[in-house]
Design a protein around this motif. Structure first.
Motif, PDB file in Angstrom:
ATOM      1  N   UNK A 853      42.895  32.709  46.237  1.00 39.67           N
ATOM      2  CA  UNK A 853      42.498  33.398  45.010  1.00 39.67           C
ATOM      3  C   UNK A 853      40.965  33.401  44.904  1.00 39.67           C
ATOM      4  N   UNK A 854      40.370  32.275  45.232  1.00 39.50           N
ATOM      5  CA  UNK A 854      38.908  32.185  45.204  1.00 39.50           C
ATOM      6  C   UNK A 854      38.312  33.154  46.216  1.00 39.50           C
ATOM      7  N   UNK A 855      38.904  33.173  47.382  1.00 41.60           N
ATOM      8  CA  UNK A 855      38.426  34.060  48.435  1.00 41.60           C
ATOM      9  C   UNK A 855      38.484  35.514  48.000  1.00 41.60           C
ATOM     10  N   UNK A 856      39.575  35.845  47.355  1.00 45.30           N
ATOM     11  CA  UNK A 856      39.750  37.216  46.864  1.00 45.30           C
ATOM     12  C   UNK A 856      38.647  37.574  45.883  1.00 45.30           C
ATOM     13  N   UNK A 857      38.342  36.614  45.012  1.00 47.50           N
ATOM     14  CA  UNK A 857      37.285  36.849  44.035  1.00 47.50           C
ATOM     15  C   UNK A 857      35.949  37.054  44.732  1.00 47.50           C
ATOM     16  N   UNK A 858      35.680  36.227  45.742  1.00 46.97           N
ATOM     17  CA  UNK A 858      34.411  36.344  46.473  1.00 46.97           C
ATOM     18  C   UNK A 858      34.302  37.716  47.116  1.00 46.97           C
ATOM     19  N   UNK A 859      35.384  38.078  47.798  1.00 46.84           N
ATOM     20  CA  UNK A 859      35.436  39.367  48.485  1.00 46.84           C
ATOM     21  C   UNK A 859      35.173  40.502  47.495  1.00 46.84           C
ATOM     22  N   UNK A 860      35.883  40.390  46.390  1.00 43.61           N
ATOM     23  CA  UNK A 860      35.793  41.429  45.383  1.00 43.61           C
ATOM     24  C   UNK A 860      34.364  41.529  44.827  1.00 43.61           C
ATOM     25  N   UNK A 861      33.758  40.381  44.567  1.00 37.58           N
ATOM     26  CA  UNK A 861      32.386  40.376  44.049  1.00 37.58           C
ATOM     27  C   UNK A 861      31.436  41.038  45.042  1.00 37.58           C
ATOM     28  N   UNK A 862      31.659  40.720  46.289  1.00 35.72           N
ATOM     29  CA  UNK A 862      30.786  41.270  47.330  1.00 35.72           C
ATOM     30  C   UNK A 862      30.905  42.796  47.380  1.00 35.72           C
ATOM     31  N   UNK A 863      32.140  43.263  47.367  1.00 34.72           N
ATOM     32  CA  UNK A 863      32.363  44.703  47.455  1.00 34.72           C
ATOM     33  C   UNK A 863      31.819  45.417  46.223  1.00 34.72           C
ATOM     34  N   UNK A 864      32.032  44.790  45.070  1.00 32.62           N
ATOM     35  CA  UNK A 864      31.515  45.395  43.840  1.00 32.62           C
ATOM     36  C   UNK A 864      30.006  45.514  43.926  1.00 32.62           C
ATOM     37  N   UNK A 865      29.392  44.458  44.425  1.00 31.49           N
ATOM     38  CA  UNK A 865      27.944  44.456  44.555  1.00 31.49           C
ATOM     39  C   UNK A 865      27.490  45.596  45.446  1.00 31.49           C
ATOM     40  N   UNK A 866      28.155  45.718  46.582  1.00 28.70           N
ATOM     41  CA  UNK A 866      27.790  46.786  47.516  1.00 28.70           C
ATOM     42  C   UNK A 866      27.914  48.147  46.866  1.00 28.70           C
ATOM     43  N   UNK A 867      29.003  48.331  46.145  1.00 29.82           N
ATOM     44  CA  UNK A 867      29.215  49.611  45.460  1.00 29.82           C
ATOM     45  C   UNK A 867      28.107  49.881  44.461  1.00 29.82           C
ATOM     46  N   UNK A 868      27.740  48.845  43.735  1.00 30.68           N
ATOM     47  CA  UNK A 868      26.695  49.006  42.727  1.00 30.68           C
ATOM     48  C   UNK A 868      25.373  49.372  43.394  1.00 30.68           C
ATOM     49  N   UNK A 869      25.090  48.685  44.505  1.00 34.78           N
ATOM     50  CA  UNK A 869      23.849  48.980  45.237  1.00 34.78           C
ATOM     51  C   UNK A 869      23.811  50.445  45.663  1.00 34.78           C
ATOM     52  N   UNK A 870      24.931  50.905  46.196  1.00 34.95           N
ATOM     53  CA  UNK A 870      24.975  52.301  46.653  1.00 34.95           C
ATOM     54  C   UNK A 870      24.733  53.265  45.488  1.00 34.95           C
ATOM     55  N   UNK A 871      25.343  52.936  44.382  1.00 34.56           N
ATOM     56  CA  UNK A 871      25.199  53.822  43.227  1.00 34.56           C
ATOM     57  C   UNK A 871      23.763  53.780  42.703  1.00 34.56           C
ATOM     58  N   UNK A 872      23.171  52.585  42.765  1.00 32.10           N
ATOM     59  CA  UNK A 872      21.787  52.467  42.292  1.00 32.10           C
ATOM     60  C   UNK A 872      20.844  53.229  43.195  1.00 32.10           C
ATOM     61  N   UNK A 873      21.106  53.150  44.472  1.00 34.91           N
ATOM     62  CA  UNK A 873      20.298  53.928  45.419  1.00 34.91           C
ATOM     63  C   UNK A 873      20.371  55.409  45.092  1.00 34.91           C
ATOM     64  N   UNK A 874      21.608  55.851  44.854  1.00 32.58           N
ATOM     65  CA  UNK A 874      21.800  57.263  44.543  1.00 32.58           C
ATOM     66  C   UNK A 874      21.042  57.640  43.273  1.00 32.58           C
ATOM     67  N   UNK A 875      21.102  56.735  42.320  1.00 33.46           N
ATOM     68  CA  UNK A 875      20.424  56.984  41.054  1.00 33.46           C
ATOM     69  C   UNK A 875      18.910  57.076  41.271  1.00 33.46           C
ATOM     70  N   UNK A 876      18.394  56.167  42.100  1.00 36.23           N
ATOM     71  CA  UNK A 876      16.961  56.154  42.380  1.00 36.23           C
ATOM     72  C   UNK A 876      16.526  57.476  43.009  1.00 36.23           C
ATOM     73  N   UNK A 877      17.365  57.956  43.907  1.00 36.89           N
ATOM     74  CA  UNK A 877      16.988  59.204  44.577  1.00 36.89           C
ATOM     75  C   UNK A 877      16.992  60.384  43.623  1.00 36.89           C
ATOM     76  N   UNK A 878      17.800  60.273  42.593  1.00 37.01           N
ATOM     77  CA  UNK A 878      17.871  61.377  41.632  1.00 37.01           C
ATOM     78  C   UNK A 878      16.648  61.399  40.719  1.00 37.01           C
ATOM     79  N   UNK A 879      16.021  60.226  40.534  1.00 41.08           N
ATOM     80  CA  UNK A 879      14.944  60.154  39.554  1.00 41.08           C
ATOM     81  C   UNK A 879      13.595  60.567  40.143  1.00 41.08           C
TER      82      UNK A 879
END
Length: 879
Positions: A853-879
């Motif tokens: 369960x802990x591992x799942x949470x870690x994995x999930x946090x990591x993936x969420x982070x990556x997704x957020x980074x990608x979206x932030x990059x996209x946002x930066x390029x738009x500005x």
RNA sequence: GGGCGAAUAGCUCAGUUGGUUAGAGCACGUGGCUUACAUCCACGGGGUCACAGGUUCGAGUCCUGUUUCGCCCACCA
């Protein structure tokens, strides 16, 4: 196949296949020592019955089990039949007679019974015909009726055996009497219902004094039968009454005062009137204190000569009149409202009269003991299990069973009496029990004998049903092969009437349980919670539903809305689920069948696309899950699984994805999936599946084809994961199009950067999936690009399962709107991420939660982070 | 009086042993007659899981109590 109609038409199909199955003898079970039997006996519907939704539910379940087991290689026997339903049937025929202005007494016993048989000839087959329309695959060659010769013999045999064992006796006791049906009833046939009544406080004068005592009663009319007054044993208030004489109001009968521990000083006034002929407790007290019993009523509920001035009045009219008279004499002290439970006749709802009479009884305790044991030991199990507790509670408090009925339609009690002459001895009063009419009285030799007038309770034949239908008391081969039966499917209402008694009878007369599992389904109600009943006028007639939507639609709908053992709430609209699904299957077949012309069978050598592997994985998984659901009696799960698989996976995705492909390439897979689906669906939807099956040029009927087994070689969790990524992506792109109002015909390009977190999405293997995506989401080009390349100008960024997908929207896209869309996305993800991180920072969580369960949470946090980074990059390029 | 069951989206209901952001059908909104299906397809909005406590790192799920509804059983007149 183009000649198949666009809309599935059950009418053209159902009758045809039912007749075909029946003429081929597909329903009849023949003993086969090399195969295992699977037996169900139908809960025999009343011969007067017409099919209602409860029957439809009950029999659909049985038919599903039987069809499934039959396909699964068992010798599946479903024994059908009807119940003679003593009181109910007699009532029906008497009603018909009444229209001719006659009563059964005008005809006399013999002619009346003839008339009932005639009625049965004419109308008794209705419910059987209706069961056939439902698709029930009963072995009709074995149809039984509880009044058949064989079954009657079984009833007689059982009566004699129990009598000889001392388990049947005759005696005077208080029984439940229905004044309208004019017969005794068992306790189960007189269910209690709360009624708002009154408690009347009546003054009973004391002899030789101006004093009186006050007694509370709910049934003042019965005071005419009082033969004593009782007080509690330690009640000092009333001690002084002992030895005194009380005068019965109206009749002025002298009553003595007795002490009895039954009397509860706290209730009413603490003094009880004792009416041994009209109340079970008073009867007991009467026995204890040697009190006379005075029956004040006629069988029809009117007052008899013992009621003095009230003779001839109906019991309730008598109640009113007696209250008026008491009032006049100043003997009615007060009246209080009082709710209490009153027995009602289960056939005609008339209020029961407890009444002293001479009846036959079965001693139940000795029969109950082994029947309790087999349930305790798990030899007979209930599904859902909570019913076993209810069963045990009842069995442990079982009371003797009144089995004689004062009606004509039924099994006559095999007992004769000597009506002899002056030569009679005392023993001549003994009943003569036997298989045939005795020639003469064994004691005095008189030939003047008369048979007991009464017949047996209908349930006295039903409780033998699991073995009497298989030939008992003859030791038939069939009986040995098919008994004990496997599953009993029934409604909770008849748990005590029928199920419990069958267990007792099976153990007593066969030395073995009658069935292994009892599946108790819910009660059918209408939406809003009321019970569906004729009197409420809220019936949904299954036959009408069959006419309108088809038997398969009825069956499927019933199953998919009924959770294991819970009540079913119906409305006509709910049957659209089944109708629409049937139509969907039909049309899928219309699409597939023409593609199968040049097919070859599915083999391991066939080249498979990822989408093929996916649907085959889903199919085999579904086979496994549906089989599992059926074996757990989770019919709603089985139905939903098939619905979801066939409609939303096979039709919505796979069939759409294969539209671009060559027929010979997909034919083996289409055939495989369609065939297996039909097999899995057949127990629930027998007609439609047979019709399509027959269009697949089969060798034999689908109903005798083999139940599919999951081929684990096709299980492919990895493909299922990557396809679900692909599907999500498709959905997101479609969503984007509708958000941006991208007009029809505008084609978009998408770029998918290859990242580590991307599920294995091989464009080549998924070629047809992407073709479909292009068409369905209006995509013109799909390109995989190296992960580092970044967002192309003018594109929108989607993050699907944490991987970015760029959708080219040059010219359509609005910069500000896209920014705020991405911001929203980021916020959502961040909230989720934060929650996950909070947990991970909590030492308690990390140390106490299971590792995965802990591992799942870690994995999930990591993936969420990556997704957020990608979206932030996209946002930066738009500005 | 005793027992059982239910309470989750507007409606009808799923939710297996407690585990990331609770699902379906219908209804609703938007767009589509795309040659299997308008009985259809795509997308969407919509939930403090009856209430109050408790156990637990974590509760729709387990425990206690409360409320409402339904059912069964019961010889307090």
């Amino acid at each position: 196949m183009s000649d198949l109609p666009k809309v599935y038409s059950p009418k053209d199909v159902e009758e045809k296949w039912y007749r075909d199955w029946e003429t081929k003898g597909a329903f009849s079970a023949k003993r086969d020592p090399h195969r295992t039997p699977y037996t169900i006996v139908i809960p025999p519907p009343n011969v007067t019955g017409i099919l209602h939704m409860g029957h439809a539910l009950n029999n659909t379940i049985q038919d599903i089990l039987i069809r499934w087991k039959r396909m699964d290689g068992k010798v599946a026997l479903w024994v059908p039949g009807t119940d003679h339903a003593g009181i109910a049937t007699q009532n029906v025929v008497e009603k018909a007679l009444a229209k001719e202005g006659k009563s059964r007494h005008d005809l006399g016993r013999e002619k009346f019974i003839e008339r009932v048989w005639k009625w049965r000839e004419e109308y008794g087959g209705t419910i059987i015909r209706q069961l056939k329309r439902l698709g029930a695959s009963c072995d009709w060659t074995r149809t039984r009726f509880t009044m058949d010769e064989g079954l009657s013999k079984a009833v007689q045999e059982v009566f004699i055996r129990l009598y000889e064992k001392g388990l049947i006796y005759r005696g005077h006791y208080i029984i439940n009497w229905c004044p309208r049906c004019q017969t005794a009833l068992s306790d189960e046939e007189a269910p209690h219902q709360d009624l708002q009544g009154h408690l009347y406080y009546i003054r009973y004068p004391m002899e030789g004094s101006k004093d009186h005592i006050v007694i509370a009663t709910t049934r003042p009319e019965t005071l005419l039968g009082d033969t004593a007054v009782a007080i509690g044993p330690k009640d000092d208030r009333y001690r002084k009454l002992l030895g005194k004489t009380i005068l019965l109001p109206v009749l002025k009968r002298k009553l003595k005062v007795v002490e009895d521990e039954f009397v509860d000083p706290a209730f009413g006034t603490g003094v009880v009137k004792v009416t041994p002929a009209h109340d079970p407790n008073d009867f007991m007290m009467g026995q204890k204190h040697n009190l006379p019993s005075v029956n004040v009523m006629n069988p029809d509920g009117t007052m008899n000569e013992e009621a003095g001035p009230y003779q001839g009045l109906d019991r309730f009219e008598c109640r009113r009149r007696i209250l008026v008279d008491l009032e006049k004499e100043g003997l009615l002290e007060k009246t209080e409202p009082h709710a209490h439970a009153v027995g009602h006749c289960y056939r005609c709802r008339t209020i029961i009269e407890p009444r002293l009479s001479l009846q036959w009884f079965v001693k139940m305790k000795p029969l109950a003991e082994p029947a309790i044991r087999v349930v305790r030991e798990g030899k007979v199990t209930f599904i859902p299990s909570r019913w076993s507790k209810i069963y045990l509670d009842w069995m442990e408090n079982i009371r003797d069973w009144c089995i004689s009925r004062q009606i004509w339609w039924g099994h006559r009690i095999p007992v004769w009496y000597c009506v002899g002459t002056d030569h009679c001895k005392i023993e001549c009063k003994e009943p003569i029990v036997g298989r045939t009419r005795p020639e003469k009285c064994p004691h005095c030799g008189s030939k003047n004998l008369r048979q007991d007038e009464d017949v047996l309770d209908t349930w006295f034949s039903s409780w033998l049903w699991p073995f009497s239908t298989l030939g008992w008391p003859e030791e038939d081969e069939d009986l040995r092969y098919f008994y004990p039966t496997d599953t009993l499917v029934t409604a909770p209402e008849i748990l005590f009437f029928w199920v419990a008694r069958m267990i007792m009878a099976g153990l007593e007369f066969r030395g073995n349980i009658p069935f292994r599992e009892v599946y108790i389904h819910g009660t059918v109600r209408v939406e809003g919670g009321k019970k569906m009943s004729k009197s409420l006028g809220n019936i949904i007639d299954p036959i009408e539903i069959i006419e309108k939507f088809g038997a398969d639609a009825l069956r499927f709908s019933l199953m998919v809305i009924t959770a294991t053992g819970s009540d079913v709430y119906l409305s006509e609209q709910k049957f659209l689920i089944g109708r629409n699904f049937a139509n969907k299957i039909w049309n899928a077949a219309r699409l597939i069948l023409p593609k199968l012309e040049k097919r070859q069978p599915l083999s391991p050598h066939l080249p498979l696309d990822d989408t093929d592997r996916w649907i085959l994985s889903r199919l085999n998984r579904t086979i496994e899950e549906v089989t599992e659901a059926l074996s757990e009696y989770s019919f709603n799960d089985a139905g939903s699984l098939l619905y979801e698989f066939f409609w939303h996976q096979f039709c919505d995705w796979y069939l759409e994805m294969t539209k671009a492909r060559k027929n010979e390439e997909i034919a083996p897979i289409l055939e495989e999936v369609l065939k297996k689906s039909l097999l899995l669906l057949h127990p629930i939807m027998p007609f439609l599946t047979e019709e399509i099956w027959q269009n697949l040029s089969p060798k034999e009927s689908i109903m005798v084809s083999e139940w599919p087994k999951p081929d684990k070689a096709y299980f492919n969790p990895e493909i299922e994961r990557s396809l679900s990524f692909f599907m999500k992506m498709t959905t997101e792109i479609r969503n984007l199009r509708s958000q941006w109002n991208v007009p029809e015909g505008t084609n978009l390009d998408i770029e998918i950067p290859l990242t580590k977190t991307l599920p294995s999405l091989d464009e080549k293997k998924l070629y047809y999936g992407f073709e479909f995506l292009k068409k369905s989401a209006g995509i013109s080009k799909v390109a995989f690009t190296p992960g580092k390349k970044g967002k192309p100008a003018g594109s929108a960024t989607l993050v699907v399962s944490h991987s970015p997908v760029f959708v080219q929207l040059k010219g359509v896209i609005n910069l500000e709107a896209e920014k705020s869309r991405i911001l929203r996305e980021i916020e959502e993800r961040r909230a989720h991420w934060q929650k996950t991180m909070e947990r991970l920072k909590d030492n308690n969580f990390v140390s106490r939660a299971p590792e995965e369960v802990v591992l799942k949470h870690r994995e999930s946090a990591k993936l969420l982070e990556e997704g957020i980074v990608k979206l932030e990059e996209a946002l930066a390029e738009l500005s």
